[in-house]
Design an enzyme around this catalytic site. Structure first.
Site, PDB file in Angstrom:
ATOM      1  N   SER A 117      39.252  54.262  36.453  1.00 36.61           N
ATOM      2  CA  SER A 117      39.545  54.210  37.892  1.00 36.61           C
ATOM      3  C   SER A 117      39.646  52.778  38.400  1.00 36.61           C
ATOM      4  O   SER A 117      39.230  51.823  37.741  1.00 36.61           O
ATOM      5  CB  SER A 117      38.473  54.952  38.698  1.00 36.61           C
ATOM      6  OG  SER A 117      37.385  54.105  39.012  1.00 36.61           O
ATOM      7  N   VAL A 118      40.182  52.663  39.610  1.00 32.80           N
ATOM      8  CA  VAL A 118      40.315  51.379  40.285  1.00 32.80           C
ATOM      9  C   VAL A 118      38.952  50.735  40.518  1.00 32.80           C
ATOM     10  O   VAL A 118      38.838  49.506  40.630  1.00 32.80           O
ATOM     11  CB  VAL A 118      41.074  51.575  41.621  1.00 32.80           C
ATOM     12  CG1 VAL A 118      40.234  52.385  42.613  1.00 32.80           C
ATOM     13  CG2 VAL A 118      41.499  50.256  42.239  1.00 32.80           C
ATOM     14  N   LYS A 119      37.893  51.549  40.565  1.00 33.12           N
ATOM     15  CA  LYS A 119      36.557  51.034  40.861  1.00 33.12           C
ATOM     16  C   LYS A 119      35.964  50.216  39.717  1.00 33.12           C
ATOM     17  O   LYS A 119      34.959  49.517  39.912  1.00 33.12           O
ATOM     18  CB  LYS A 119      35.616  52.185  41.212  1.00 33.12           C
ATOM     19  CG  LYS A 119      35.987  52.922  42.498  1.00 33.12           C
ATOM     20  CD  LYS A 119      35.846  52.041  43.715  1.00 33.12           C
ATOM     21  CE  LYS A 119      36.004  52.857  44.989  1.00 33.12           C
ATOM     22  NZ  LYS A 119      35.352  52.263  46.124  1.00 33.12           N
ATOM     23  N   ASP A 120      36.565  50.295  38.535  1.00 31.66           N
ATOM     24  CA  ASP A 120      36.105  49.435  37.442  1.00 31.66           C
ATOM     25  C   ASP A 120      36.230  47.967  37.826  1.00 31.66           C
ATOM     26  O   ASP A 120      35.409  47.134  37.439  1.00 31.66           O
ATOM     27  CB  ASP A 120      36.932  49.684  36.175  1.00 31.66           C
ATOM     28  CG  ASP A 120      36.736  51.064  35.598  1.00 31.66           C
ATOM     29  OD1 ASP A 120      35.794  51.754  36.025  1.00 31.66           O
ATOM     30  OD2 ASP A 120      37.518  51.459  34.716  1.00 31.66           O
ATOM     31  N   SER A 123      33.356  47.003  40.182  1.00 23.98           N
ATOM     32  CA  SER A 123      32.064  47.113  39.499  1.00 23.98           C
ATOM     33  C   SER A 123      31.814  45.884  38.645  1.00 23.98           C
ATOM     34  O   SER A 123      30.736  45.266  38.706  1.00 23.98           O
ATOM     35  CB  SER A 123      32.033  48.377  38.635  1.00 23.98           C
ATOM     36  OG  SER A 123      32.218  49.527  39.420  1.00 23.98           O
TER      37      SER A 123
END
Length: 551
Positions: A117-120, A123
């Protein structure tokens, strides 16, 4: 992109947590425990006003932040974290034509990141920035309230870097996300989906309580952390500009914390000022502007990872040129369309984004270009919108959409069951008395209604007993304290087939009917009234009795 971290709010500012001190970023000075307890906040609001000083046209040299540039990957990666970023841009060929778009429609496929996901991106960036400034040290614990994708990204990085990781997420998030988090070694805490963000029971509230209790723990706080939009300002936006040779006329992104759209939009406003930024917000969320767009009776939605009941600090709504609202049905329909027609194995929020893009991009002409952000992978939703049964149960598919043979009773209506009047309880009855009533009447659950008969929720025998044993409530407490709001509803006109799908996953369904009530002001409102409670036993008894009579 200049920014400052908002000041913490303490004392009488609505803090729901009173359980002890914690160390927040910028509050790590040494001193006596009494001094630290006096100085450190018990929680920090995720919707605090932003103090970011970014302005369009301000030179990058004035930014107080550490900036990074996109880097090409070597042939052999030193670890999996180097496979975050540099995601592909893919042309959407069929869907744009189907909806009459004249422009080119491109998808930035963020599910190609290592964690899916884009959230990697955020993070890893939050961890690297915390390591760089000395906040995060070997052996520390990372805690994060998240809808799941940020948690997966943090757990992935924590597994590689050697940190303990605790993820706090609402109950509605998919079991696939939970399984992936566990596989990565994260500890998981679930919270009620319907809890307000500022209540102690919310995923934000529980995360801060854990933060107060666990030594050397840190909430990197995607809602407030400047590293969130910076990750996209520095890398995602630059990748888009490089892949499009600086030529794009519209960017469409669904909005959760707001870091993705804020970071990308700020860079595009600097480098490609003619590009229109379109924000996508689900119905039931309050992120969109103008405020009239958010007016709805709906408060919950099935699509994950986007929308909130507060405005996150990192969301800069001034860089969004226009907002559109999306709904669950179009989100999942378009996500399935992207999979079936374009081969893009994306999640539900990608469906929301493309559903809005085919509307917003109608204004674009031939030779112009619209880019959509596809945030995550279908991996997280195998038992949800990818499942026909789940789609039927939620009402996003109709029976006639499926061709498999059904039993004789499948298309009969729920009213055929001949349900008896339900046992209901008022929220003011004590837990002890409610348990006695349920045992005496032989019921496992009962609807909780107000004096007018409007549904407030459900209580179950199991939930009350476990709450009593855990010391969360006392027998003398009102049953309103243990109301359960995560239950399925069905109407008398729904089919037994739909009921069957619900009962495959739930112990009961609440049969409801709606009443329109007119007020003295001349306005009307719709109220849900309880008609009955139906269980698998009720359905089985009905089928068995009918077949016995036919014989």
């Amino acid at each position: 992109m200049p920014s400052e971290t908002p000041q913490a709010e303490v004392g009488p500012t609505g803090c729901p947590h009173r359980s002890g001190p914690h160390s927040a970023k910028g509050s790590l000075e040494k001193g006596s425990p009494e001094d630290k307890e006096a100085k450190e906040p018990l929680w920090i609001r995720p919707d605090a006003p932003s103090r970011c000083t970014w302005q369009l046209g301000r030179p990058a040299s004035e930014s107080p932040h550490h900036h990074t540039a996109p880097a090409k990957s070597p042939k052999i990666l030193p670890d999996i974290l180097k496979k975050i970023g540099d995601t592909p841009m893919v042309r959407i060929n069929k869907i744009g034509k189907k909806f009459g778009l004249k422009c080119e429609l491109l998808a930035k496929c963020e599910f190609f990141n290592a964690g899916g996901s884009v959230k990697d991106r955020i993070s890893l960036r939050m961890i690297e920035d915390a390591e760089r400034d000395g906040t995060l040290k070997p052996g520390d614990t990372i805690i994060e309230p998240t809808s799941g994708n940020t948690g997966i990204g943090l757990a992935l990085a924590a597994a590689v870097r050697g940190y303990r990781c605790i993820i706090v997420m609402p109950e509605k998030m998919s079991s696939e996300k939970v399984d992936v988090l566990r596989a990565l070694g994260a500890e998981i805490v679930r919270t009620p989906t319907n809890a307000r963000f500022d209540s102690p029971e919310s995923h934000v509230g529980v995360a801060w309580r854990l933060k107060n209790e666990i030594p050397n723990s840190h909430i990197l706080d995607q809602y407030r952390n400047a590293s969130n939009p910076l990750a996209h300002y520095d890398t995602t936006a630059d990748e888009i500009l490089q892949q499009c040779d600086g030529k794009l006329d519209m960017l469409v992104a669904s909005v959760g914390t707001g870091g993705t759209i804020t970071g990308i939009a700020r860079k595009l406003k600097e480098k490609c000022p003619g590009c229109r930024i379109i924000g996508v917000d689900p119905e039931g969320s309050i992120l969109a502007e103008p405020e009239e767009l958010n007016q709805t009776e709906q408060t919950t939605y099935e699509v994950e990872g986007i929308g909130y009941d507060f405005i996150p600090t990192v969301l800069d709504r001034t860089v969004v040129d226009k907002w559109f609202k999306s709904n669950d049905e179009e989100a999942f329909t378009f996500a399935r369309m992207l999979i079936a027609q374009e081969g893009l194995l994306c999640g539900g929020s990608a469906g929301s984004t493309v559903a809005v893009a085919v509307k917003a991009a109608q204004e674009l002409q031939e030779g112009q270009r619209c880019v959509v952000i596809l945030p995550d992978s279908v991996r997280n939703y195998m038992t949800k919108f990818l499942s026909d049964r789940w789609m039927l149960q939620k009402g996003f598919l109709k029976e006639e959409d499926l061709t498999e043979k059904k039993p004789w009773w499948w298309h009969l209506r729920v009213q055929e069951l001949g349900l008896s009047a339900p046992l209901t309880v008022l929220p003011t009855i004590t837990c002890g008395h409610t348990i006695e009533i349920l045992r005496e009447k032989g019921f496992d659950q009962a609807p909780v209604v107000d004096e007018a008969g409007v549904i407030l929720g459900m209580v179950t025998l199991g939930n009350m007993l476990s709450s009593l044993l855990a010391g969360k409530v006392q027998p003398s407490d009102q049953v309103g304290k243990v109301i359960y709001k995560q239950f399925k509803q069905i109407r008398l006109t729904d089919t037994l087939g739909r009921l069957s799908h619900i009962l495959e996953m739930d112990h009961f369904a609440l049969v409801v009917h709606e009443q329109i009530q007119y007020h003295s002001t001349g306005k009307s409102s719709q109220r849900q009234m309880v008609f009955g409670v139906v269980t698998a036993i009720d359905l089985l008894n009905f089928v068995a009795a009918q077949e016995r009579d036919q014989k």
